[in-house]
Design an enzyme around this catalytic site. Structure first.
Site, short mmCIF file in Angstrom:
data_model
loop_
_atom_site.label_atom_id
_atom_site.label_comp_id
_atom_site.label_asym_id
_atom_site.label_seq_id
_atom_site.Cartn_x
_atom_site.Cartn_y
_atom_site.Cartn_z
N ASN A 208 22.65 -0.32 5.76
CA ASN A 208 23.56 -1.48 5.74
C ASN A 208 24.51 -1.29 4.58
OD1 ASN A 208 24.85 -3.91 5.69
ND2 ASN A 208 23.04 -5.13 5.12
N TRP A 209 25.75 -0.93 4.91
CA TRP A 209 26.72 -0.66 3.85
C TRP A 209 27.20 -1.96 3.19
CZ3 TRP A 209 30.70 3.13 6.55
CH2 TRP A 209 30.05 4.33 6.86
N LYS A 210 26.94 -3.09 3.85
CA LYS A 210 27.46 -4.38 3.36
C LYS A 210 28.99 -4.28 3.24
CE LYS A 210 22.98 -5.18 1.35
NZ LYS A 210 22.17 -5.82 0.33
N HIS B 239 21.52 -12.00 8.09
CA HIS B 239 21.25 -11.37 6.79
C HIS B 239 21.29 -12.45 5.70
CE1 HIS B 239 21.51 -8.89 3.23
NE2 HIS B 239 21.07 -7.89 3.97
N GLU C 24 22.41 -12.53 2.82
CA GLU C 24 23.69 -12.71 2.12
C GLU C 24 24.62 -13.62 2.90
OE1 GLU C 24 24.36 -8.53 1.61
OE2 GLU C 24 22.80 -8.47 0.07
N GLU D 18 13.17 -9.06 4.90
CA GLU D 18 13.88 -8.73 3.67
C GLU D 18 13.71 -9.87 2.66
OE1 GLU D 18 17.28 -5.72 4.14
OE2 GLU D 18 18.10 -7.67 4.63
N GLY E 140 18.63 -5.52 -3.64
CA GLY E 140 19.57 -5.09 -4.68
C GLY E 140 19.06 -5.27 -6.09
N SER F 129 15.48 -2.92 -1.74
CA SER F 129 15.30 -1.86 -2.75
C SER F 129 14.53 -0.66 -2.22
CB SER F 129 14.62 -2.43 -4.01
OG SER F 129 15.46 -3.40 -4.62
N GLY G 142 20.10 -0.84 1.86
CA GLY G 142 21.42 -1.19 1.34
C GLY G 142 21.94 -0.12 0.39
N GLY G 143 21.78 -0.36 -0.90
CA GLY G 143 22.35 0.51 -1.93
C GLY G 143 22.08 2.00 -1.74
P1 13P Z 1 19.14 -3.00 -1.01
O1 13P Z 1 18.55 -1.81 -0.32
O2 13P Z 1 20.40 -2.67 -1.76
O3 13P Z 1 18.12 -3.72 -1.83
O4 13P Z 1 19.61 -4.01 0.14
C1 13P Z 1 18.72 -4.36 1.13
C2 13P Z 1 19.46 -5.08 2.19
O5 13P Z 1 19.88 -6.20 2.02
C3 13P Z 1 19.68 -4.37 3.45
O6 13P Z 1 20.15 -5.24 4.42
#
Ligand code: 13P
Length: 251
Positions: free
Chosen positions: A8-10, A94, A96, A166, A172, A211, A232-233
């Site tokens: 997930n590049w966000k 999600h 966020e 999640e 993050g 994470s 994500g990251g």
């Molecule tokens: P991180 O891997 O950066 O913690 O993000 C997780 C996430 O929200 C994937 O959708």
């Protein structure tokens, strides 16, 4: 059940960088026995698709979509539009989006149904925040979110969705949820799915996000009941994500 890794590049990478990411990732040696997908910003779907050429890996995923099929919904994207790019998976709910855009369980439920109707596999995201966990409400929060999101989904033998657990406090932050803790939440989720879908629930993948990186992914994927990861990251660098994909399977 085949495991799945979803990047997930966000809100990262417009078309130019997305194209470069896909070209770089295509040079990575990838495991065959795991599904791999990338959730890219809508605006970068065309570039990602073009850079994929005839390659089918990674599959494309969306980060969000609307519930209506078309009409006066300025700025929104319908699942059918995503199908034009060959999008196979669509994130819904999600944290966020719940936090910053006020997405409710009802909205997530409608989005999941619309994705399913369009032939895109919804990836329904659920998870408690730090305070809820501290107060011992994690199970209740996840149960409520999940039951609401699944309300109108139909299970016809094929998996009606993928569920992503999640925990908000793990996203993050580098504070990944211990695999054993994730395992017990996945077991709770599995129970809810069985109640709702019966045997069909056996085909539903429950993945963990928060994470996840190349170092810990193997531990998650070798834990009973964890069928993949939402990353994500650690997916922002294509070589790092390639490494993560390989590390996921060796475990
Ligand atoms: P991180 O891997 O950066 O913690 O993000 C997780 C996430 O929200 C994937 O959708």
């Amino acid at each position: 059940m085949k495991k799945i890794l979803i990047a997930n590049w966000k809100m990262n990478y417009g078309p130019i960088k997305a194209g470069a990411w896909v070209r770089a990732f295509r040079r990575e040696r990838l495991p065959k026995d795991v599904d791999i997908a990338i959730a890219v910003p809508h605006i970068s779907l065309a570039a990602a698709r073009a850079s994929l050429g005839r390659a089918s890996i990674p599959a494309l995923a969306s980060q969000n979509s609307f519930w209506a099929e078309e009409g006066p919904f300025t700025g929104e994207i319908a699942p059918a539009m995503l199908v034009e790019f060959g999008v196979a998976y669509g994130l819904a709910g999600h944290s966020e989006r719940r936090i910053h855009l006020g997405e409710t369980d009802e909205m997530v439920a409608k989005k999941a149904v619309a994705l399913q109707k369009a032939g895109i596999s919804p990836v329904i995201c659920v998870g408690e925040n730090a305070l809820q966990r501290k107060k011992g409400e994690a199970n209740k929060v996840v149960r409520t979110q999940l039951q609401a999101a699944l309300k109108d989904l139909v299970g016809d033998g094929r998996a009606p969705a993928i569920i992503a657990y999640e925990p908000v406090w793990a996203i993050g932050t580098g504070k990944a949820c211990a695999p054993e803790d994730a395992k017990s939440m996945h077991a709770l989720i599995r129970g809810i799915l069985e109640k709702k879908f019966g045997k069909t629930a056996d085909n539903i993948r429950i993945i963990y996000g928060g994470s996840v990186d190349a170092r810990n992914v193997g531990e998650y994927l070798s834990t009973t009941g964890i069928d993949g990861a939402l990353v994500g990251g650690a997916s922002l660098d294509p070589r790092n994500f390639g490494l993560l994909c390989r590390a996921a399977v060796i475990a």
